[in-house]
Scaffold this active site. Structure first.
Site, PDB file in Angstrom:
ATOM      1  N   GLY A  15       0.494  -1.267  -0.141  1.00 15.72           N
ATOM      2  CA  GLY A  15      -0.037  -0.204   0.165  1.00 15.72           C
ATOM      3  C   GLY A  15       0.480   1.133  -0.137  1.00 15.72           C
ATOM      4  CE  LYS A  80       9.975  18.023 -11.693  1.00 14.41           C
ATOM      5  NZ  LYS A  80      10.489  16.880 -11.260  1.00 14.41           N
ATOM      6  CB  THR A 347      12.031   8.205 -14.127  1.00 10.89           C
ATOM      7  OG1 THR A 347      12.417   7.996 -13.839  1.00 10.89           O
ATOM      8  CG2 THR A 347      11.862   9.875 -15.298  1.00 10.89           C
ATOM      9  CB  ILE A 349       5.833   8.801  -9.359  1.00  9.72           C
ATOM     10  CG1 ILE A 349       5.912   8.348  -8.100  1.00  9.72           C
ATOM     11  CG2 ILE A 349       4.110   8.761  -9.344  1.00  9.72           C
ATOM     12  CD1 ILE A 349       5.652   9.462  -7.120  1.00  9.72           C
TER      13      ILE A 349
HETATM   14  C1  LIG Z   1      15.407   8.326  -1.885  1.00  4.45           C
HETATM   15  C2  LIG Z   1      14.764   7.883  -2.928  1.00  4.45           C
HETATM   16  C3  LIG Z   1      13.612   8.921  -3.539  1.00  4.45           C
HETATM   17  C4  LIG Z   1      12.874   8.770  -4.319  1.00  4.45           C
HETATM   18  N1  LIG Z   1      12.103   9.766  -4.791  1.00  4.45           N
HETATM   19  C5  LIG Z   1      11.236  10.220  -5.806  1.00  4.45           C
HETATM   20  C6  LIG Z   1      10.752  10.998  -6.823  1.00  4.45           C
HETATM   21  O1  LIG Z   1      10.903  12.438  -6.207  1.00  4.45           O
HETATM   22  N2  LIG Z   1       9.677  10.703  -7.613  1.00  4.45           N
HETATM   23  C7  LIG Z   1       9.458   9.611  -8.117  1.00  4.45           C
HETATM   24  O2  LIG Z   1       8.382   9.641  -8.594  1.00  4.45           O
HETATM   25  N3  LIG Z   1      10.215   8.226  -7.769  1.00  4.45           N
HETATM   26  C8  LIG Z   1      10.805   9.363  -6.456  1.00  4.45           C
HETATM   27  N4  LIG Z   1      11.523   7.582  -5.314  1.00  4.45           N
HETATM   28  C9  LIG Z   1      10.592   6.417  -5.802  1.00  4.45           C
HETATM   29  C10 LIG Z   1       8.973   6.184  -5.211  1.00  4.45           C
HETATM   30  O3  LIG Z   1       9.115   6.628  -3.802  1.00  4.45           O
HETATM   31  C11 LIG Z   1       9.005   5.022  -5.312  1.00  4.45           C
HETATM   32  O4  LIG Z   1       8.230   4.432  -6.239  1.00  4.45           O
HETATM   33  C12 LIG Z   1       6.897   4.522  -5.137  1.00  4.45           C
HETATM   34  O5  LIG Z   1       6.930   5.124  -3.723  1.00  4.45           O
HETATM   35  C13 LIG Z   1       6.470   3.439  -5.024  1.00  4.45           C
HETATM   36  O6  LIG Z   1       6.881   2.789  -3.371  1.00  4.45           O
HETATM   37  P1  LIG Z   1       6.425   1.223  -3.796  1.00  4.45           P
HETATM   38  O7  LIG Z   1       4.762   1.559  -3.545  1.00  4.45           O
HETATM   39  O8  LIG Z   1       6.621   0.627  -4.969  1.00  4.45           O
HETATM   40  O9  LIG Z   1       7.033   0.395  -2.299  1.00  4.45           O
HETATM   41  P2  LIG Z   1       7.114   1.145  -0.529  1.00  4.45           P
HETATM   42  O10 LIG Z   1       6.224   2.511  -0.288  1.00  4.45           O
HETATM   43  O11 LIG Z   1       8.352   0.344  -0.437  1.00  4.45           O
HETATM   44  O12 LIG Z   1       4.949   0.101  -0.112  1.00  4.45           O
HETATM   45  C14 LIG Z   1       6.082  -1.272  -0.533  1.00  4.45           C
HETATM   46  C15 LIG Z   1       4.322  -1.399   0.388  1.00  4.45           C
HETATM   47  O13 LIG Z   1       4.093  -2.964   0.898  1.00  4.45           O
HETATM   48  C16 LIG Z   1       4.317  -3.758   1.731  1.00  4.45           C
HETATM   49  N5  LIG Z   1       4.204  -4.809   2.478  1.00  4.45           N
HETATM   50  C17 LIG Z   1       5.699  -5.447   2.098  1.00  4.45           C
HETATM   51  N6  LIG Z   1       6.403  -6.368   2.648  1.00  4.45           N
HETATM   52  C18 LIG Z   1       4.759  -7.008   3.191  1.00  4.45           C
HETATM   53  C19 LIG Z   1       4.528  -7.540   3.848  1.00  4.45           C
HETATM   54  N7  LIG Z   1       5.144  -8.761   3.939  1.00  4.45           N
HETATM   55  N8  LIG Z   1       3.239  -8.078   3.963  1.00  4.45           N
HETATM   56  C20 LIG Z   1       2.419  -6.856   3.408  1.00  4.45           C
HETATM   57  N9  LIG Z   1       2.392  -5.547   2.916  1.00  4.45           N
HETATM   58  C21 LIG Z   1       3.964  -5.750   2.888  1.00  4.45           C
HETATM   59  C22 LIG Z   1       4.787  -1.928   2.460  1.00  4.45           C
HETATM   60  O14 LIG Z   1       3.796  -2.209   4.102  1.00  4.45           O
HETATM   61  C23 LIG Z   1       4.272  -0.537   2.205  1.00  4.45           C
HETATM   62  O15 LIG Z   1       2.341  -0.707   1.824  1.00  4.45           O
HETATM   63  C24 LIG Z   1      12.147   7.973  -4.691  1.00  4.45           C
HETATM   64  C25 LIG Z   1      12.976   7.151  -4.103  1.00  4.45           C
HETATM   65  C26 LIG Z   1      14.128   6.902  -3.239  1.00  4.45           C
HETATM   66  C27 LIG Z   1      14.387   6.065  -2.482  1.00  4.45           C
END
Ligand SMILES: Cc1cc2nc3c(=O)[nH]c(=O)nc-3n(C[C@H](O)[C@H](O)[C@H](O)COP(=O)(O)OP(=O)(O)OC[C@H]3O[C@@H](n4cnc5c(N)ncnc54)[C@H](O)[C@@H]3O)c2cc1C
Length: 502
Positions: A15, A80, A347, A349
């Protein structure tokens, strides 16, 4: 199984931004009326960063019927218009990668070619002066794009900075209203079908099983389903993108007006972001742990942020690259579970959005045809590869030789696809977009010129044009931009009037 075996149960694991973007989109747009269940763990939490975006996010929001003003108010967002790069090509230099184009094509010939000819004669300003977004960004102004193609304002192109946590909450509200079921809990086990190898169910504490037909792995870097359960494999890009750590820390706004652009400042072993929101500024240092210690990176960040810290610095680790397969059996990886390119051009998102759009375009039935999964992998692979080359360009095209990090990236061997593009541009400013790649000519021109890749010549077709007419057209564009900007409100005035945070 035949075509009348539609997917009836979609399970989203995670999530974060990826999980809630997928949930909000699928709940509204799914062709088969399937149920959508999202599982997230409050204990594990989300990565919690990801605050800068690029213009196509407006299409995603529009697809979901999201009102821009309500969205910005709910996420404390700002506008932006591009990214300012400081100290990248050389220490002391700065340039903008603005959204939108530069000038207008004249008689079918790209504007930057005309600009290059005039520049060779030493008579025109920097190419920025011909970009509406660049001039507005420098002046701190904003106005929405005009739908009238005859208006110069039709050249406005914008994206957003927003609070990633508030964005996920905002999408969650919409997704739940559209029928998505949210389950809080930590998945302990992933069960595979003995015959097909498909994921059959995931198990939460108390042996609660959640079954599904299609699983979206949005579990972040860990890739709970795609990698840990199915072993899709990872293609590492650390030889070109050696940064593998980040330290993030929000600070209070400093009283000066919030800038309508992200700033990226090159540092000794990486770079530092500055993302202005309505209620705070996001900051972070992305660095290579082979070239600087965590302690020194943190000290650099603390010494260079502008406002008072609002939270302790947070450390993150990652490996740049992408999954070898994004769609494996009945699992599709979205977001960080699919791969990670560092956030230099905001990139990630966008790649989530691309993944959702391609999934909808190739939406499977329960046969999970290999031809559909294979096409998805091809399209997503090429989307990641195109962005990869663009990011590598920023590091490689530099004269910096002041640290082992810059010596490494300046002298490394780059992918052939990037080498060809750079050589072609250096010769006569020519550029060709490959395979639907994300960044347009204008983006490549901005970064090539900004990083010091100056074309030695220009396309000879330009010499066939009447010089007097050319001079007039170019000057008209520059003045038109200046006059338009003078009438725009500042971004702060615009936000106060239309989308102040609630
Ligand atoms: C330093 C940094 C800066 C960034 N800056 C940008 C930016 O400026 N612009 C941009 O587009 N992107 C940016 N990103 C990328 C962006 O943060 C991610 O692409 C975006 O937040 C998506 O993350 P996610 O949902 O894939 O993963 P996460 O946010 O890690 O979510 C993972 C989810 O999975 C759940 N989960 C994991 N394991 C389990 C389990 N065993 N059981 C139940 N639930 C579980 C967690 O609870 C969480 O809800 C950045 C990333 C980093 C590291």
């Amino acid at each position: 199984m035949t075509l009348d075996s539609p997917v009836r149960r979609i399970v989203i694991v995670g999530g974060g931004t990826a999980g809630w973007m997928a949930a909000a989109a699928l709940a509204r747009l799914i062709p088969t009326g399937a149920s959508v269940t999202l599982i997230e763990s409050d204990t594990i939490g989300t990565v919690g960063v990801g605050e800068a975006t690029i213009p196509p996010i407006r299409a995603f929001n529009a697809m979901l019927g999201i009102d821009e003003a309500a969205f910005l108010a709910a996420t404390a967002g700002s506008f932006k218009l591009g990214i300012e790069f400081v100290d990248w090509g050389a220490i002391g230099e700065r340039y903008l990668h603005p959204f939108g184009g530069f000038g207008f094509d004249i008689e079918g010939v790209r504007f930057h070619q005309h600009w290059r000819r005039r520049r060779a004669a030493g008579v025109v300003e920097d190419i920025d002066a011909y970009s509406l977004c660049a001039v507005a960004a420098r002046a701190g102004r904003f106005a929405p794009p005009s739908p009238d193609p005859a208006s110069i304002l039709s050249q406005m192109a914008h994206a957003y900075h927003f609070d990633a946590g508030l964005y996920a909450q905002f999408l969650r509200g919409r997704a739940e209203r559209d029928g998505v079921i949210r389950i809080e809990g930590e998945i302990g086990d992933v069960a595979l079908d003995g015959d097909t190898g498909h994921v059959r169910h995931v198990t939460l504490a108390g042996d609660r099983r959640i079954e599904g037909d299609l699983f979206l792995d949005c579990s972040g870097f860990r890739g709970l389903l795609i990698e840990q359960a199915l072993g899709a494999g990872y293609e590492e890009w650390t030889q070109w993108l050696p940064c593998d750590r980040a330290i993030a820390m929000p600070t209070a706004n400093t009283g000066t007006a919030i800038t309508p652009y992200t700033r990226s400042t090159a540092r000794e072993a990486g770079w530092q972001w500055r993302i202005p929101l309505q209620h705070r500024t996001g900051n972070g240092y992305v660095y290579s742990s082979a070239h600087i210690s965590d302690e020194d990176a943190q000290a650099t960040l603390l010494a260079t942020v502008e406002g008072l810290p609002l939270a302790d610095p947070r450390r993150l680790s990652f490996v740049t690259g992408r999954r070898k397969r994004f769609w494996n059996r009945n699992v599709v990886a979205l977001g960080l579970s699919g791969g990670f390119l560092e956030p230099l051009e905001s990139t990630s998102i966008h790649l989530i959005q691309t993944g959702i759009a391609k999934l909808l375009a190739l939406f499977p039935d329960r046969r999970f045809l290999q031809v559909e999964a294979g096409e998805y992998d091809r399209l997503m692979g090429s989307a990641y590869d195109g962005v990869r080359d663009f990011i590598i360009l920023h590091y490689h095209a530099t004269t910096r030789d002041d640290s082992p990090f810059w010596n490494h990236v300046r002298t490394m061997t780059v992918p052939d696809s990037l080498r060809r593009k750079t050589e072609l541009f250096r010769a006569k400013g020519r550029f060709f977009r490959y395979d639907d790649e994300l960044f347009s000519l204008a983006s490549w021109v901005a970064v090539m010129l900004g990083q010091g890749v100056t074309p030695e010549g220009y396309d000879p077709i330009v010499d066939g044009l009447d010089e007097r007419k050319l001079v007039e057209a170019v000057e008209r564009m520059r003045l038109g931009i200046r006059q338009t900007i003078a009438q725009m409100p500042s971004q702060s005035e615009y936000i106060r009037a239309h989308c102040a945070a609630i």
